[in-house]
Design a protein around this motif. Structure first.
Motif, mmCIF file in Angstrom:
data_model
loop_
_atom_site.group_PDB
_atom_site.id
_atom_site.type_symbol
_atom_site.label_atom_id
_atom_site.label_comp_id
_atom_site.label_asym_id
_atom_site.label_seq_id
_atom_site.Cartn_x
_atom_site.Cartn_y
_atom_site.Cartn_z
ATOM 1 N N ASP A 166 0.837 -1.198 0.000
ATOM 2 C CA ASP A 166 0.000 0.000 0.000
ATOM 3 C C ASP A 166 0.870 1.243 0.000
ATOM 4 N N PHE A 167 0.415 2.262 -0.716
ATOM 5 C CA PHE A 167 1.034 3.580 -0.776
ATOM 6 C C PHE A 167 2.372 3.605 -1.522
ATOM 7 N N ILE A 168 2.715 2.545 -2.257
ATOM 8 C CA ILE A 168 3.923 2.557 -3.088
ATOM 9 C C ILE A 168 3.535 3.120 -4.446
ATOM 10 N N GLU A 169 4.230 4.185 -4.861
ATOM 11 C CA GLU A 169 3.972 4.804 -6.149
ATOM 12 C C GLU A 169 5.151 4.561 -7.075
ATOM 13 N N VAL A 170 4.852 4.295 -8.338
ATOM 14 C CA VAL A 170 5.886 4.054 -9.335
ATOM 15 C C VAL A 170 6.298 5.399 -9.906
ATOM 16 N N GLY A 171 7.605 5.634 -9.927
ATOM 17 C CA GLY A 171 8.133 6.901 -10.425
ATOM 18 C C GLY A 171 8.713 6.745 -11.817
ATOM 19 N N ALA B 241 -3.566 11.809 6.101
ATOM 20 C CA ALA B 241 -4.614 11.268 6.970
ATOM 21 C C ALA B 241 -4.205 9.926 7.576
ATOM 22 N N MET B 242 -3.303 9.214 6.937
ATOM 23 C CA MET B 242 -2.880 7.904 7.426
ATOM 24 C C MET B 242 -1.649 7.970 8.324
ATOM 25 N N LYS B 243 -0.959 9.099 8.322
ATOM 26 C CA LYS B 243 0.249 9.241 9.137
ATOM 27 C C LYS B 243 -0.140 9.413 10.603
#
Length: 156
Positions: free
Chosen positions: A103-108, A128-130
């Motif tokens: 979750d929350f891994i973005e491809v750059g 909001a998740m931190k």
């Protein structure tokens, strides 16, 4: 009889689950296919996947990022020069490599250099998740409640 589960195949195709796999498994990795790849943790929240795709051109490789999954496929164009090879050791067969992302891994960005395809990944946790620190106030609890607005007197 083997009593422990071998999670190596799952570990290789996931990014961002490091703590989970470090707790569940310790052991050496085995080579599991084509094309070979490395996963490097570059920082607390950044990763890089590098695939060895010798023999392919950048326009013969497709990278598709979907929710929690990264697909890298390669299909070589037909060789214009069908020479008479004495030995062909550079694999140029079509491939599809899938990576399950946490979750929350973005491809750059992706770079292709010297037969290596590098794909940058970053963990971006929404605000909001931190976790956030809640300050503890003083005084009694009755003062901390939200009061209803008082009606205003009308002028006569």
């Amino acid at each position: 009889m083997r009593t422990a589960f071998d999670l190596t195949p799952y570990r290789r195709s996931t990014v961002g689950f490091d703590r989970l796999f470090n707790l569940l498994e310790s052991g050496q990795r085995e080579d599991d296919g084509y094309p070979p790849f490395d996963i490097v943790k570059e920082g607390e929240d950044s990763y890089r996947i590098t695939l060895a795709v010798a023999g392919f051109a950048p326009n013969e490789i497709e990278i598709v990022a979907q929710q929690n999954q990264l697909n890298v496929t390669g299909k070589r164009a037909d060789d214009a020069d069908k020479g008479d090879y004495l030995h062909r050791g550079i694999a140029t067969r079509a491939f599809e490599r899938r990576f399950q992302l946490a979750d929350f891994i973005e491809v750059g960005n992706a770079r292709f250099e010297n037969g290596l395809l590098s794909i940058e990944l970053k963990r971006v946790v929404p605000e909001a998740m931190k976790p956030r620190k809640i300050e503890i106030g003083g005084g009694n609890a009755s003062n901390d409640r939200i009061a209803a607005p008082k009606p205003q007197a009308q002028a006569a």
